[in-house]
Design a protein around this motif. Sequence first.
Motif, PDB file in Angstrom:
ATOM      1  N   ARG A 182      33.104 -42.131 -27.275  1.00  0.00           N
ATOM      2  CA  ARG A 182      32.857 -42.526 -25.889  1.00  0.00           C
ATOM      3  C   ARG A 182      31.974 -41.466 -25.226  1.00  0.00           C
ATOM      4  O   ARG A 182      32.235 -40.265 -25.339  1.00  0.00           O
ATOM      5  N   ASP A 213      32.076 -38.846 -19.538  1.00  0.00           N
ATOM      6  CA  ASP A 213      32.717 -39.672 -18.525  1.00  0.00           C
ATOM      7  C   ASP A 213      33.011 -38.998 -17.178  1.00  0.00           C
ATOM      8  O   ASP A 213      32.828 -39.612 -16.136  1.00  0.00           O
ATOM      9  N   ARG A 227      30.274 -40.793 -12.141  1.00  0.00           N
ATOM     10  CA  ARG A 227      30.881 -40.536 -13.444  1.00  0.00           C
ATOM     11  C   ARG A 227      30.608 -41.714 -14.366  1.00  0.00           C
ATOM     12  O   ARG A 227      30.014 -42.706 -13.967  1.00  0.00           O
ATOM     13  N   MET A 257      33.529 -49.920 -22.509  1.00  0.00           N
ATOM     14  CA  MET A 257      34.902 -49.920 -22.028  1.00  0.00           C
ATOM     15  C   MET A 257      34.994 -50.944 -20.909  1.00  0.00           C
ATOM     16  O   MET A 257      34.018 -51.196 -20.207  1.00  0.00           O
ATOM     17  N   GLU A 302      36.877 -50.957 -17.722  1.00  0.00           N
ATOM     18  CA  GLU A 302      37.693 -50.065 -16.881  1.00  0.00           C
ATOM     19  C   GLU A 302      37.583 -50.402 -15.413  1.00  0.00           C
ATOM     20  O   GLU A 302      38.365 -49.945 -14.588  1.00  0.00           O
ATOM     21  N   GLY A 327      40.011 -49.652 -21.049  1.00  0.00           N
ATOM     22  CA  GLY A 327      40.446 -48.344 -20.562  1.00  0.00           C
ATOM     23  C   GLY A 327      41.459 -48.613 -19.468  1.00  0.00           C
ATOM     24  O   GLY A 327      41.141 -48.642 -18.284  1.00  0.00           O
ATOM     25  N   THR A 328      42.693 -48.835 -19.893  1.00  0.00           N
ATOM     26  CA  THR A 328      43.704 -49.322 -18.951  1.00  0.00           C
ATOM     27  C   THR A 328      44.126 -48.254 -17.950  1.00  0.00           C
ATOM     28  O   THR A 328      44.751 -48.583 -16.951  1.00  0.00           O
ATOM     29  N   ASN A 329      43.778 -46.988 -18.201  1.00  0.00           N
ATOM     30  CA  ASN A 329      44.088 -45.974 -17.185  1.00  0.00           C
ATOM     31  C   ASN A 329      43.242 -46.215 -15.946  1.00  0.00           C
ATOM     32  O   ASN A 329      43.756 -46.334 -14.829  1.00  0.00           O
ATOM     33  N   ARG A 344      45.318 -42.413 -10.369  1.00  0.00           N
ATOM     34  CA  ARG A 344      46.189 -42.068 -11.494  1.00  0.00           C
ATOM     35  C   ARG A 344      46.677 -40.630 -11.414  1.00  0.00           C
ATOM     36  O   ARG A 344      47.676 -40.265 -12.022  1.00  0.00           O
ATOM     37  N   GLY A 402      43.655 -46.980 -23.306  1.00  0.00           N
ATOM     38  CA  GLY A 402      44.346 -46.226 -22.260  1.00  0.00           C
ATOM     39  C   GLY A 402      45.716 -45.783 -22.756  1.00  0.00           C
ATOM     40  O   GLY A 402      46.130 -46.137 -23.860  1.00  0.00           O
TER      41      GLY A 402
HETATM   42  C1  PEP Z   1      40.994 -45.161 -19.522  1.00  0.00           C
HETATM   43  O1  PEP Z   1      40.505 -45.110 -18.405  1.00  0.00           O
HETATM   44  O2  PEP Z   1      41.959 -45.899 -19.811  1.00  0.00           O
HETATM   45  C2  PEP Z   1      40.458 -44.323 -20.599  1.00  0.00           C
HETATM   46  C3  PEP Z   1      40.935 -44.443 -21.825  1.00  0.00           C
HETATM   47  O3  PEP Z   1      39.551 -43.375 -20.248  1.00  0.00           O
HETATM   48  P1  PEP Z   1      39.987 -41.996 -19.572  1.00  0.00           P
HETATM   49  O4  PEP Z   1      41.485 -41.895 -19.656  1.00  0.00           O
HETATM   50  O5  PEP Z   1      39.305 -40.925 -20.324  1.00  0.00           O
HETATM   51  O6  PEP Z   1      39.493 -42.161 -18.180  1.00  0.00           O
END
Ligand code: PEP
Length: 870
Positions: A615, A618, A663, A742, A744, A765-767, A778, A831
């Motif tokens: 990836r 970011d 970002r 991703m 996201e 990217g579930t976060n 988060r 995520g």
């Molecule tokens: C996400 O956003 O789920 C992800 C995997 O990327 P990061 O945690 O690095 O933002």
Amino acid sequence: TKYVYLFQEGDANMRELLGGKGANLAEMSKLGMPVPNGFTITTEACNKYYEDGETINEEIQAQIMEYLGKLEAETGKKFGDAQNPLLVSVRSGARASMPGMMDTILNLGINDVVAKTIADKSQNPRFAYDSYRRFIQMFADVVKGLSKKRFEEIIDEVKVQRGIKDDLELTAEDMMTLVERFKEFYQAELHESFPTDPKTQMMEAIEAVFKSWNNERAIYYRRMNDIPSSWGTAVNVQMMVFGNMGEDCGTGVAFTRSPATGENKLFGEFLMNAQGEDVVAGVRTPQSIDQLKEVSPTAYEQFVDICSKLEHHYKNMQDMEFTIEGGKLFMLQTRNGKRTAQAALKIACDMVDEGLINEEEALLMVEPQQLDALLHPMFDPEALKKATAITSALPASPGAGSGQIVFTADEAKEEADSGKKVILVRLETSPEDIEGMAVSEGILTVRGGMTSHAAVVARGMGACCVSGAGDIEMHEEEGYFVVGGKRYNRGDWISIDGSTGNVYGEKIETVPAEISGNFERFMSWADKARTLKIRTNADTPRDARQAVEFGAEGIGLVRTEHMFFEGDKIKAIREMIVAKTDEQMQAALNKLEPMQQKDFEGIYEAMEGRPVTIRYLDPPLHEFVPTDPEDIKELAKEMNISYDELAQVISGLHEVNPMMGHRGSRLDVSNPGIAHMQTAAVIKAAINVNKAHPDWNIEPEIMLPLIGDLKELQYVKKMVTETADQIIAEAGVELTYHVGTMIEVPRAALLADELAQEAEFFSFGTNDLTQLTFGFSRDDAGKFLPEYYDAKIYENDPFARLDQKGVGKLIEMAVTLGRQTRPDIKLGICGEHGGDPSSIEFANKLGLSYVSCSPYRVPIARLAAAQAAI
Ligand code: PEP
Ligand code: MG
């Protein structure tokens, strides 16, 4: 609505309505086992209680009275009767067993008149008044919240006055004194007299059970274990049988196999002339179940027979409670026993070998989360050899723990919050210690057996525990204990080994775990059963290798920025950030490229040809520069620029809302050089490693973060393909690579059909998707989420457990849209949710190809994926 069921009206399938305890009591009755008569008030009644503003409505009260009548008819005894009184126990029983809730009130229905009748009829006044004083104690504690400790103090006072040491030496008169003293204490504390009407006692006790569903400890436990608050608890009312009526009476708990190791041998403890809580409270030290053979041979034979029947019936290791009254055995409970991870695997494998269950049933028997306990460090055998144990006690829950001594759960929380490792040392633990236990490296108790509260809860949490260390002389209030003539103070290091029961007065180093034996065999079944692939999130060759050890089939996410913090890379990144001209920028990127390439080569080597998704950069760039003026000054000197110049660049990076700011792929749109540099590094690394290992045939998977629009994706992808194609052509090799995105940003999910024109794969990217869907950060949500739990708005952290309702809807939509455009599109989750069993179940349902999680969660994910597929 029917709110009450006699035991014989239910069965094991009615767990939702009758709770675990009620359903199993019904099932045992149905199997013809000796179960004292009783009835169960349903979980629906509990929910109704809350709906009605915490009152037991008349309909339910009437049904309870009706069933009490039925119970009287069945037993031939009468509640509150002066001739032939019926006493009952009142016990909670949720669908899942839940420490932290009100558990048990025994001997309910007793008062002065009833006690006298029991004394006369049994010719055993000591027994009668012992039962009475116990009832007052339990009622006051669980219904009214009076501290148990005060009652114990009153007992101690009476013992001192009488010059005796052991509870067993208390006479009938002493018990009568205790009854009076307890009642006085009750009155003084609560300004009301102790309820003498058995029906009042019963309604209050039932209400207390309902209430305990929502006490703090129960809520905490539910959140830790993903139990919805809508389940409610049932209440069981059961005729008392007495283990404290004399020497041919007793009570005990047992497991059909060892809950610590899984050994196939009856395991348990009992006390003669005692009542329920004496065994688990650790007040007297119980005898091992084997000794029951000598003490009460008929009851023992019958019990062994029942154990085997129950295990075959439930096809699972059982945890049982029994009482012997006048030599006659009664079963009070059976349930699938909690066990350590080691025991769970051994039992699962043994039961398959015994032909009791098949491999799939075995897989369903182990909680994925439990495997975590096997993945954590054990004591380094070399360091352990050099250490000498200061004492040894019961190996109550395996694992190795090293930490600084604390004496209370609150201290444990405080110290653990400040980053210290602690061992919680207690005389005995009680349900209110649960949070402190959860944050400790291990738990050491002075009292209690293998079935004590500490042992049971520690096993449930996968924390190591040594219990019953009677050699320890506690001075809890003064903050030290003494053992072997040596004093150990609060804050001193100790180590405990929950597999051997040894306690060490020093810190002992630990070593990582490995997967072998039963674990390996069990995991091979999981791999056969699952269809979802398990990848890992790893940024270093070391993590990558660890994950492969644990069974990872590839990397789903390399966060390249994690590589930028070490060595000369951070310098080069900073040069890039402060660059004023294109030349300066390019010079910095030229420094970075070979370092990135080396990083990627290391990862490709470690993964030995398994797929790796890389990836691109970011985070917002401000994360790579300091904010503290002193640090800026230092850096300016190092970089040979003025303080003001650097400070200006840094303040220029400031964003009000950086997580929604500059970002992800937005960095590449503004600084194409970054995408070109990272592409060159990836492609060159793959070419090099493929040269050395032609059979690995690495196909780089390049993943662009935080994309929200097709044109954006096309724009950045073009940077990638231009660079990649040129390098491949110059190298004169064949190399297939893939570019994906991703998902996201909610907009990406909404427009997934468009993105799929360009993206060969989607990784959710579930976060970020959770963060941007909920619109809360988060990083900060932890501050206010607890209030949302309290208010029952959210039941758990959406960053830990995927919100299937909202975020899940977006994922589902993106999956459908993506497949419309590109039927063979590869889909995964990378995520944090990639390691969470309920989220994995969801991923499986959507037919994703893989989930990717941190290395230590890989085995958990493998098992969860298998369970989802079964
Ligand atoms: C996400 O956003 O789920 C992800 C995997 O990327 P990061 O945690 O690095 O933002
Ligand atoms: Mg992200």
